[in-house]
Design an enzyme around this catalytic site. Sequence first.
Site, PDB file in Angstrom:
ATOM      1  CB  CYS A 122      72.825  14.320  52.351  1.00 55.99           C
ATOM      2  SG  CYS A 122      71.940  14.993  51.132  1.00 55.99           S
ATOM      3  NE  ARG A 156      71.879  16.333  42.353  1.00 55.23           N
ATOM      4  CZ  ARG A 156      72.186  17.467  43.409  1.00 55.23           C
ATOM      5  NH1 ARG A 156      71.915  18.812  42.753  1.00 55.23           N
ATOM      6  NH2 ARG A 156      72.880  17.318  44.637  1.00 55.23           N
ATOM      7  CD  GLN A 180      76.247  17.286  45.370  1.00 60.12           C
ATOM      8  OE1 GLN A 180      76.130  16.418  45.909  1.00 60.12           O
ATOM      9  NE2 GLN A 180      75.757  18.449  45.450  1.00 60.12           N
ATOM     10  CG  ASP A 186      78.159  16.613  49.619  1.00 62.02           C
ATOM     11  OD1 ASP A 186      77.677  17.739  50.189  1.00 62.02           O
ATOM     12  OD2 ASP A 186      77.111  15.765  48.878  1.00 62.02           O
ATOM     13  CG  HIS A 207      76.376  16.023  54.738  1.00 62.08           C
ATOM     14  ND1 HIS A 207      77.078  15.431  53.741  1.00 62.08           N
ATOM     15  CD2 HIS A 207      75.289  16.539  54.324  1.00 62.08           C
ATOM     16  CE1 HIS A 207      76.220  15.353  52.673  1.00 62.08           C
ATOM     17  NE2 HIS A 207      75.225  16.215  53.053  1.00 62.08           N
ATOM     18  CE  LYS A 238      69.792  28.254  48.847  1.00 62.36           C
ATOM     19  NZ  LYS A 238      69.729  27.279  47.788  1.00 62.36           N
ATOM     20  CG  HIS A 281      73.123  19.294  53.664  1.00 60.57           C
ATOM     21  ND1 HIS A 281      73.146  18.178  53.057  1.00 60.57           N
ATOM     22  CD2 HIS A 281      72.199  19.562  54.421  1.00 60.57           C
ATOM     23  CE1 HIS A 281      72.160  17.464  53.440  1.00 60.57           C
ATOM     24  NE2 HIS A 281      71.215  18.499  54.014  1.00 60.57           N
TER      25      HIS A 281
END
Length: 559
Positions: free
Chosen positions: A255, A284, A302, A304, A306, A388, A434
């Site tokens: 992000c 991670r 991911q 991902d 945004h 979320k 996100h």
Amino acid sequence: MADAVLQLFPDAKLGIGPSTDDGFYYDFEVSRAFTPEDLEAIEERISETIAGDLPFVYEEISLADAKAMFSDQTYKLEIIDELPPDEVISVYRHGDFVDLCRGPHVDSTAQISACKLLNIAGAYWRGDEKRPMLQRIYGTAFESGEALDEYLERLEEAQRRDHRRLARELDLLSFHEEYGPGLVYWHPKGGRVRSIIEDFWRREHYRAGYDLVYSPHVGKSTIWETSGHLDFYAENMYSPMDVDGQDYYVKPMNCPFHVQIYKSSLRSYRELPMRLGELGTVYRYERSGVLHGLLRVRGFTQDDAHIFCRPGQVADEIGRCVDFMQFFLRSFGFQDFHVYLSTRNEGGKFAGSLEDWDMATGTLRDVIQSRGLPYDVDEGGAVFYGPKIDVKMVDALGREWQCTTIQFDFNLPERFDVTYIGEDGNEHRPYMVHRALLGSIERFFGVLIEHYAGAFPTWLAPVQAVVIPIADRHLDFAQAVSDRLRESDIRVDVDGRSERMNAKIRHAQLNKVPFMLVVGDKEIDSDSVSVRLRDGQDLGPKPVSEVMGLIQEAVDSRV
């Protein structure tokens, strides 16, 4: 179970013994490793206790009495010492056994109709790798023997579908603990399936109006300081690298980089919504004890995205995300899923204004309800930067798996001063959402393997067809058939090994290949192939062109 263990191992030290979603476990420190024979002996003692119809008796005791009662139980004393001063200390007794427990319990041991111990595992005390390694015994209990039998059958089927075993048997991927646990090595077949998933993902995202980007794998400490990750997420990040006297970190999230792409030029309200997507690999730190095949890894990609949008665009963008989620999951064969809405912790800190939170939470709820999706509300379960939606897909065995997240973020736009120029000529703060549909490629692939038991639908299968020559003299024709199929983008292999035909068919079935195309003298004379399916069906001889149509039809219907 703890009572039975103490009967058999009087010097055992008891850890904790909570219930789980489908059973229970208890951690023990004993002088030697438990064996399968020990589990049988423990089960026998459990059965005797159940047959004894012993009442469970609740009792509240003082701190001094608790310490005296468990004076020889090191781990219980640690728990007692950490209790808040106003905590009520309670124990439960049955027969001569007593344990520290809040409860509640059933009335007596006889109410436990069916019990089974399942397996043994190692577990660090309190999950801390610096603390002693205890032995954890897992078990389960049901209201009837029939229910237990059904559960054990599902458990056996889950073990047959275990993605770690199937990935190895199907030569999809591997792990090499000696060179780094939690890191995936994708083999050609697994890499092919991953490419298919990613190509589909990219194509559909371009069609849906997303712009796809690529961001660095590392970033200087300043970006993580500004984003707040070094304040709130450092324990999940890897140690920094020194580059020219500056600390650089491998990224745990994408992000902050997408924010920089947005901020690379002055944005007008006319440019919004801006949808930035990336198949971004992140890293991670996870304790080695919690790593689990593809489902819990240290490096993963991911899917991902945004979304930066104006207030009036929020509802439409959230609706597009939810619809996109349903399209993706159903495309991969997941027809059932459950939605969870997480709301603000009323007593906790939060980014953004109350008005923002109310609008965002209401939008999420309205979108879920308008689609008729079943959902649960996790009151106060949202993280501090926004409400979320979490979506869990349901696999062939009825298990739920976390996949999609749609998350408002009121934090990063403030920290990075993200703005756009509105119709009034002034700066305004956009809403930032996100969004990950599959979650991570690795985890999703692991679930896919188990959902299909390795027998991927034809459109996802790494090898869609294998041509099987009956004898060596048929190999040239087999290769020619393969070339024709490959020209039509069909993923095909030729089994040219010097094996009997039935052995080759069996090999293809074990490798879950959807179509087996047998060629011999008759097939060469008629320019055909004899078609067998992996489920055992024999479709007989068919022209190659017709077989190509059958395979394409299976691809198009995603079966």
